[in-house]
Design a protein around this motif. Structure first.
Motif, mmCIF file in Angstrom:
data_model
loop_
_atom_site.group_PDB
_atom_site.id
_atom_site.type_symbol
_atom_site.label_atom_id
_atom_site.label_comp_id
_atom_site.label_asym_id
_atom_site.label_seq_id
_atom_site.Cartn_x
_atom_site.Cartn_y
_atom_site.Cartn_z
ATOM 1 N N VAL A 178 -79.552 -47.229 -105.431
ATOM 2 C CA VAL A 178 -79.010 -48.438 -104.802
ATOM 3 C C VAL A 178 -78.158 -48.045 -103.597
ATOM 4 O O VAL A 178 -78.270 -48.635 -102.521
ATOM 5 C CB VAL A 178 -78.178 -49.270 -105.808
ATOM 6 N N LEU A 179 -77.341 -47.027 -103.773
ATOM 7 C CA LEU A 179 -76.475 -46.568 -102.686
ATOM 8 C C LEU A 179 -77.299 -46.026 -101.519
ATOM 9 O O LEU A 179 -77.059 -46.373 -100.363
ATOM 10 C CB LEU A 179 -75.508 -45.504 -103.218
ATOM 11 N N VAL A 180 -78.282 -45.196 -101.818
ATOM 12 C CA VAL A 180 -79.105 -44.572 -100.784
ATOM 13 C C VAL A 180 -79.957 -45.598 -100.038
ATOM 14 O O VAL A 180 -80.063 -45.554 -98.816
ATOM 15 C CB VAL A 180 -79.994 -43.453 -101.395
ATOM 16 N N ARG A 192 -70.228 -39.962 -113.216
ATOM 17 C CA ARG A 192 -69.846 -38.849 -112.340
ATOM 18 C C ARG A 192 -69.964 -39.248 -110.877
ATOM 19 O O ARG A 192 -69.051 -39.043 -110.108
ATOM 20 C CB ARG A 192 -70.684 -37.634 -112.674
ATOM 21 N N GLU A 193 -71.080 -39.776 -110.463
ATOM 22 C CA GLU A 193 -71.235 -40.310 -109.111
ATOM 23 C C GLU A 193 -72.550 -41.036 -108.995
ATOM 24 O O GLU A 193 -73.482 -40.714 -109.726
ATOM 25 C CB GLU A 193 -71.111 -39.233 -108.037
ATOM 26 N N PRO A 194 -72.651 -42.014 -108.173
ATOM 27 C CA PRO A 194 -71.592 -42.561 -107.333
ATOM 28 C C PRO A 194 -70.606 -43.377 -108.159
ATOM 29 O O PRO A 194 -70.982 -43.912 -109.198
ATOM 30 C CB PRO A 194 -72.354 -43.463 -106.355
ATOM 31 N N PRO A 195 -69.358 -43.453 -107.699
ATOM 32 C CA PRO A 195 -68.386 -44.238 -108.446
ATOM 33 C C PRO A 195 -68.738 -45.728 -108.401
ATOM 34 O O PRO A 195 -69.285 -46.219 -107.414
ATOM 35 C CB PRO A 195 -67.069 -43.957 -107.719
ATOM 36 N N LEU A 196 -68.447 -46.411 -109.483
ATOM 37 C CA LEU A 196 -68.689 -47.846 -109.580
ATOM 38 C C LEU A 196 -67.361 -48.581 -109.493
ATOM 39 O O LEU A 196 -66.313 -48.036 -109.820
ATOM 40 C CB LEU A 196 -69.343 -48.196 -110.920
ATOM 41 N N THR A 227 -74.207 -53.598 -105.684
ATOM 42 C CA THR A 227 -74.268 -53.615 -104.228
ATOM 43 C C THR A 227 -73.565 -52.402 -103.636
ATOM 44 O O THR A 227 -72.461 -52.061 -104.078
ATOM 45 C CB THR A 227 -73.579 -54.903 -103.705
ATOM 46 N N PRO A 228 -74.178 -51.757 -102.626
ATOM 47 C CA PRO A 228 -73.485 -50.657 -101.944
ATOM 48 C C PRO A 228 -72.182 -51.168 -101.334
ATOM 49 O O PRO A 228 -72.113 -52.282 -100.814
ATOM 50 C CB PRO A 228 -74.466 -50.231 -100.857
ATOM 51 N N ASP A 229 -71.136 -50.366 -101.417
ATOM 52 C CA ASP A 229 -69.805 -50.753 -100.968
ATOM 53 C C ASP A 229 -69.100 -49.501 -100.457
ATOM 54 O O ASP A 229 -69.620 -48.391 -100.564
ATOM 55 C CB ASP A 229 -69.048 -51.368 -102.154
ATOM 56 N N MET A 264 -65.123 -44.048 -98.371
ATOM 57 C CA MET A 264 -65.888 -43.384 -99.432
ATOM 58 C C MET A 264 -66.905 -44.367 -100.018
ATOM 59 O O MET A 264 -66.532 -45.473 -100.416
ATOM 60 C CB MET A 264 -64.957 -42.889 -100.545
ATOM 61 N N PRO A 265 -68.175 -43.954 -100.089
ATOM 62 C CA PRO A 265 -69.179 -44.852 -100.651
ATOM 63 C C PRO A 265 -68.998 -45.040 -102.154
ATOM 64 O O PRO A 265 -68.579 -44.132 -102.866
ATOM 65 C CB PRO A 265 -70.498 -44.139 -100.348
ATOM 66 N N ARG A 266 -69.289 -46.244 -102.602
ATOM 67 C CA ARG A 266 -69.248 -46.579 -104.019
ATOM 68 C C ARG A 266 -70.180 -47.765 -104.236
ATOM 69 O O ARG A 266 -70.734 -48.314 -103.285
ATOM 70 C CB ARG A 266 -67.839 -46.921 -104.478
#
Length: 153
Positions: A45-47, A119-123, A136-138, A143-145
């Protein structure tokens, strides 16, 4: 190599579910595990930059039969976990420490289905989420989360 981690993550997730023991009136024990498959689905989702429902993310990771997902920043006390999720008497094993961002807990009708070290990505989630909550990417302070839409407290 990646498939070995996915198989290991699946085996650990199954072990976590089997590690939940006890019956009415007995103390229940829950083991927190690493789940590379779930982490990979959140990472996608982040990528991609594209929102997905939590139900889609969980299903792709093999998490079945749940109605709520809770998220806790670590360190967190067992008493706080049990208070928030209404699971008195549950003993938590293998709690994540400073090597993790948080703890993800999937619950079905008040019973813990899976507990995973994040561990990552943080939620980011306040309260709990359901299968139709959006992931949703934020970003926070550069720092991405991932933000997970809350459905209640």
């Amino acid at each position: 190599m990646a498939s070995r981690f996915v198989r290991t993550g699946f085996a650990l997730a199954v072990a976590a579910v089997l590690g939940v023991s006890g019956c009415s009136g007995a103390t229940t024990s829950v083991s927190v595990v690493d789940d590379p498959q779930l982490e990979a689905e959140f990472e996608s989702v982040l990528v991609s930059g594209q929102s997905r429902t939590l139900g889609e993310v969980a299903a792709a990771a093999g998490v079945e039969s749940w109605d709520r997902m809770y998220y806790f920043r670590v360190p967190v006390l067992m008493s706080e976990l049990n208070r928030v999720m209404h699971t008195p008497g549950v003993t938590w094993r293998n709690m994540p420490g400073s090597d993790a961002e948080g703890l993800i807990v999937f619950v079905s009708e008040g019973q813990i289905v899976r507990a995973v070290a994040d561990r990552e990505p943080p939620l980011y989630l306040s309260g709990f989420a359901t299968s139709d909550s959006y992931v949703t990417p934020d970003e926070l302070a550069g720092m991405p989360r991932l933000a997970v839409e809350s459905r209640g407290r």
